[in-house]
Design a protein around this motif. Structure first.
Motif, mmCIF file in Angstrom:
data_model
loop_
_atom_site.group_PDB
_atom_site.id
_atom_site.type_symbol
_atom_site.label_atom_id
_atom_site.label_comp_id
_atom_site.label_asym_id
_atom_site.label_seq_id
_atom_site.Cartn_x
_atom_site.Cartn_y
_atom_site.Cartn_z
ATOM 1 N N LEU A 127 21.078 9.568 8.097
ATOM 2 C CA LEU A 127 19.527 8.988 8.063
ATOM 3 C C LEU A 127 19.383 8.506 6.436
ATOM 4 C CD1 LEU A 127 18.519 12.111 8.970
ATOM 5 C CD2 LEU A 127 18.039 9.391 10.306
ATOM 6 N N VAL A 128 19.559 8.513 5.092
ATOM 7 C CA VAL A 128 20.179 8.557 3.891
ATOM 8 C C VAL A 128 21.327 8.761 3.441
ATOM 9 C CG1 VAL A 128 17.441 9.201 3.651
ATOM 10 C CG2 VAL A 128 18.859 11.026 2.609
ATOM 11 N N VAL A 129 21.645 7.663 1.985
ATOM 12 C CA VAL A 129 22.597 8.071 1.575
ATOM 13 C C VAL A 129 22.567 9.258 0.947
ATOM 14 C CG1 VAL A 129 23.551 6.858 -1.005
ATOM 15 C CG2 VAL A 129 22.110 5.715 0.535
ATOM 16 N N ASN A 130 23.803 9.226 0.587
ATOM 17 C CA ASN A 130 24.201 10.577 0.268
ATOM 18 C C ASN A 130 23.947 12.007 -1.150
ATOM 19 O OD1 ASN A 130 26.373 13.186 -0.399
ATOM 20 N ND2 ASN A 130 26.191 13.111 1.612
ATOM 21 N N GLY A 131 23.006 12.916 -1.361
ATOM 22 C CA GLY A 131 22.928 12.858 -2.285
ATOM 23 C C GLY A 131 23.815 12.950 -3.609
ATOM 24 N N LEU A 132 24.969 13.036 -3.505
ATOM 25 C CA LEU A 132 26.083 13.035 -4.119
ATOM 26 C C LEU A 132 25.983 11.735 -4.695
ATOM 27 C CD1 LEU A 132 28.420 15.974 -3.029
ATOM 28 C CD2 LEU A 132 26.714 15.754 -5.413
ATOM 29 N N LEU A 133 25.209 10.618 -3.950
ATOM 30 C CA LEU A 133 25.481 8.837 -4.102
ATOM 31 C C LEU A 133 24.810 8.521 -4.576
ATOM 32 C CD1 LEU A 133 27.598 8.387 -0.788
ATOM 33 C CD2 LEU A 133 28.501 8.471 -3.351
ATOM 34 N N GLN A 134 23.458 8.672 -4.365
ATOM 35 C CA GLN A 134 21.712 8.693 -5.117
ATOM 36 C C GLN A 134 22.024 7.862 -6.709
ATOM 37 O OE1 GLN A 134 18.955 11.106 -3.522
ATOM 38 N NE2 GLN A 134 19.688 11.020 -1.178
ATOM 39 N N THR A 135 21.127 7.124 -6.678
ATOM 40 C CA THR A 135 20.938 6.520 -7.714
ATOM 41 C C THR A 135 19.367 7.416 -8.435
ATOM 42 O OG1 THR A 135 19.014 4.694 -7.037
ATOM 43 C CG2 THR A 135 20.955 4.179 -8.298
ATOM 44 N N GLU A 136 18.464 7.494 -9.312
ATOM 45 C CA GLU A 136 17.590 8.350 -10.183
ATOM 46 C C GLU A 136 16.300 7.512 -8.796
ATOM 47 O OE1 GLU A 136 14.719 9.168 -13.731
ATOM 48 O OE2 GLU A 136 16.902 8.789 -13.943
ATOM 49 N N THR A 139 16.724 8.074 -5.548
ATOM 50 C CA THR A 139 16.165 9.474 -5.096
ATOM 51 C C THR A 139 14.659 10.152 -5.108
ATOM 52 O OG1 THR A 139 17.879 11.028 -6.101
ATOM 53 C CG2 THR A 139 16.438 12.554 -5.728
ATOM 54 N N ARG A 140 14.222 9.514 -6.373
ATOM 55 C CA ARG A 140 12.665 9.557 -6.481
ATOM 56 C C ARG A 140 11.614 8.611 -5.105
ATOM 57 N NH1 ARG A 140 10.792 11.203 -11.174
ATOM 58 N NH2 ARG A 140 12.229 10.530 -12.867
ATOM 59 N N ALA A 141 12.428 7.702 -4.323
ATOM 60 C CA ALA A 141 11.436 7.167 -3.977
ATOM 61 C C ALA A 141 11.554 8.307 -2.162
ATOM 62 C CB ALA A 141 12.645 6.215 -3.296
ATOM 63 N N LEU A 142 12.410 8.571 -2.133
ATOM 64 C CA LEU A 142 12.743 9.423 -0.704
ATOM 65 C C LEU A 142 11.861 10.490 -1.036
ATOM 66 C CD1 LEU A 142 16.629 9.934 -0.564
ATOM 67 C CD2 LEU A 142 14.814 8.759 0.458
ATOM 68 N N LEU A 143 11.392 11.253 -2.091
ATOM 69 C CA LEU A 143 11.049 12.140 -2.755
ATOM 70 C C LEU A 143 9.859 11.820 -2.334
ATOM 71 C CD1 LEU A 143 12.911 14.333 -5.532
ATOM 72 C CD2 LEU A 143 13.358 14.723 -3.469
ATOM 73 N N ASN A 144 9.401 11.042 -2.773
ATOM 74 C CA ASN A 144 7.700 10.761 -3.114
ATOM 75 C C ASN A 144 7.297 10.154 -1.602
ATOM 76 O OD1 ASN A 144 6.471 10.418 -5.984
ATOM 77 N ND2 ASN A 144 8.300 8.833 -6.209
ATOM 78 N N ASN A 145 8.140 9.849 -0.854
ATOM 79 C CA ASN A 145 7.882 9.654 1.193
ATOM 80 C C ASN A 145 7.686 10.903 1.641
ATOM 81 O OD1 ASN A 145 8.131 6.671 2.109
ATOM 82 N ND2 ASN A 145 9.827 6.516 0.935
ATOM 83 N N ARG A 146 8.074 12.505 1.247
ATOM 84 C CA ARG A 146 8.162 13.622 1.622
ATOM 85 C C ARG A 146 6.892 13.467 1.780
ATOM 86 N NH1 ARG A 146 12.455 16.780 0.073
ATOM 87 N NH2 ARG A 146 13.871 16.044 1.015
ATOM 88 N N ARG A 147 6.561 14.111 3.283
ATOM 89 C CA ARG A 147 4.982 14.814 3.866
ATOM 90 C C ARG A 147 5.187 15.653 4.206
ATOM 91 N NH1 ARG A 147 3.925 10.795 0.463
ATOM 92 N NH2 ARG A 147 3.122 9.533 0.574
ATOM 93 N N PRO A 148 3.593 16.969 3.572
ATOM 94 C CA PRO A 148 3.332 16.382 2.457
ATOM 95 C C PRO A 148 3.667 16.174 1.254
ATOM 96 C CG PRO A 148 2.963 19.480 3.165
ATOM 97 C CD PRO A 148 4.169 18.600 4.217
ATOM 98 N N PRO A 149 2.460 15.953 0.808
ATOM 99 C CA PRO A 149 3.405 15.015 -0.667
ATOM 100 C C PRO A 149 3.920 16.481 -1.720
ATOM 101 C CG PRO A 149 1.511 14.096 -0.272
ATOM 102 C CD PRO A 149 1.235 15.580 0.641
ATOM 103 N N LEU A 150 4.990 16.116 -2.189
ATOM 104 C CA LEU A 150 5.736 16.907 -3.414
ATOM 105 C C LEU A 150 4.585 17.224 -4.340
ATOM 106 C CD1 LEU A 150 9.566 16.973 -2.879
ATOM 107 C CD2 LEU A 150 7.948 18.271 -2.028
ATOM 108 N N GLY A 191 12.515 2.749 -1.796
ATOM 109 C CA GLY A 191 11.536 2.171 -3.157
ATOM 110 C C GLY A 191 12.223 0.898 -3.337
ATOM 111 N N GLY A 192 12.207 -0.032 -2.435
ATOM 112 C CA GLY A 192 12.119 -1.465 -2.797
ATOM 113 C C GLY A 192 13.192 -2.464 -2.838
ATOM 114 N N SER A 193 12.842 -3.561 -3.067
ATOM 115 C CA SER A 193 14.524 -4.203 -3.549
ATOM 116 C C SER A 193 15.268 -3.685 -4.251
ATOM 117 C CB SER A 193 14.342 -5.975 -3.489
ATOM 118 O OG SER A 193 13.875 -5.951 -2.481
ATOM 119 N N GLN A 194 14.676 -3.928 -5.727
ATOM 120 C CA GLN A 194 15.323 -3.653 -6.771
ATOM 121 C C GLN A 194 15.673 -1.920 -6.811
ATOM 122 O OE1 GLN A 194 12.037 -3.879 -10.930
ATOM 123 N NE2 GLN A 194 13.673 -3.109 -11.943
ATOM 124 N N VAL A 195 15.105 -1.394 -6.020
ATOM 125 C CA VAL A 195 15.566 0.438 -6.154
ATOM 126 C C VAL A 195 16.659 0.506 -5.307
ATOM 127 C CG1 VAL A 195 15.737 2.510 -5.440
ATOM 128 C CG2 VAL A 195 13.668 1.304 -6.983
#
Length: 291
Positions: A127-136, A139-150, A191-195
């Protein structure tokens, strides 16, 4: 996401159900709040304003307020330094282990504990990149996609905790780390192209480490033994293996030897079906060049 102990220590508990998970999360919040109150009490006893204390600690007064109000968890070094500055005699450092546990969601706490003891970690992700491999940024993009929002404090806490887990790459002696990810993971530009560019660059860097093997399971592959979804197999120094899987804010941490042996065998088949590490890095480089 998959997304933290040797034989004499207690076994990690299996992943909690929804109700148990909520109770554990509330318990963790209580620990953070109690630490914050202790910090405030000791700061006040020392006759120090938040601005002065924050300046000596390297944080703003608002961040100190967040620590004291239990909205943020200070990193271990900040706890050690606070104990020194406030001449607390260890009254703050005794909280470190409990705070470290509290920074993770209840369903991940057992896994976070195991990661610190791993001599081998095998992770299959769909589904997503493993947490041990994620950039900051990722990670922020994933967490911002949570619903209900964190809330903002929870996002900051989890970003810090997830990045801290990546210390596993610099541990000595180095554990063996193997990651197989479905190509679909590499097609979702959270997170878009730059992320996403930064995330692909991170994968290329990590994939070049001598103790890391990174592989891609192509969508065109007609055979994939990972049809049951993502999972992680961890081996401790004492040779005991564990299997971890999660979905929808709940998890299972299997401590029985038989499922762990079968999962490790299944992972071996998945690796054989995926692109080789060399082919996988070339595939990621190609994706990077297409951005």
């Amino acid at each position: 996401m998959a997304e933290e102990r040797a034989g004499a220590e207690p076994e990690p508990e299996s992943g909690p159900g929804v109700d148990a998970g909520r109770s554990a999360d509330k318990s963790g919040q209580g620990v953070v709040a109690a630490f914050g109150q202790s910090l405030k009490t000791l700061r006040t006893r020392a006759g120090m304003e938040r601005e002065e204390f924050g300046k000596r600690l390297g944080y703003s007064a608002s961040t100190i307020a967040s620590f004291e109000q239990g909205r943020r968890i200070p990193p271990p070094r900040a706890i050690d330094r606070s104990d020194e500055i406030l001449d607390a005699g260890g009254l703050l450092t005794v909280w470190k282990d409990q705070l470290e546990k509290a920074q993770y969601p209840a369903f991940f706490q057992g896994m976070a504990q195991l990661e610190k003891q791993a001599i081998e970690l095998l992770a299959y992700d769909t589904l997503v990149v493993n947490g041990l491999l994620q950039t900051e940024g990722y990670t922020r993009a994933l967490l911002n996609n949570r619903r209900p929002p964190l809330d903002v404090e929870t996002i900051e806490q989890r970003v810090t905790a997830r990045l801290a887990r990546q210390e596993i790459f610099d541990r000595y002696p180095a554990p063996f780390l193997s990651f197989v990810m479905c190509e679909s993971v590499l097609r979702r530009k959270f997170g878009g192209s730059q992320v996403w560019r930064g995330q692909l660059e991170q994968l290329l860097l990590v994939g070049q480490r001598r103790n890391v093997e990174l592989q891609v399971m192509p969508l065109a592959c007609e055979e994939n033994t990972g049809v049951d979804g993502p999972f992680t197999v961890i081996t401790r120094e004492d040779g005991k293996r564990f299997v971890y899987a999660e979905a929808q804010g709940a998890s299972v941490l299997e401590t029985d030897p038989k499922p762990a042996v079968l999962a490790a065998a299944r992972y071996g088949i998945i690796r054989s079906q995926a692109l080789t590490p060399r082919e996988s890095l070339a595939f990621i480089e190609k994706l990077l060049g297409e951005l």
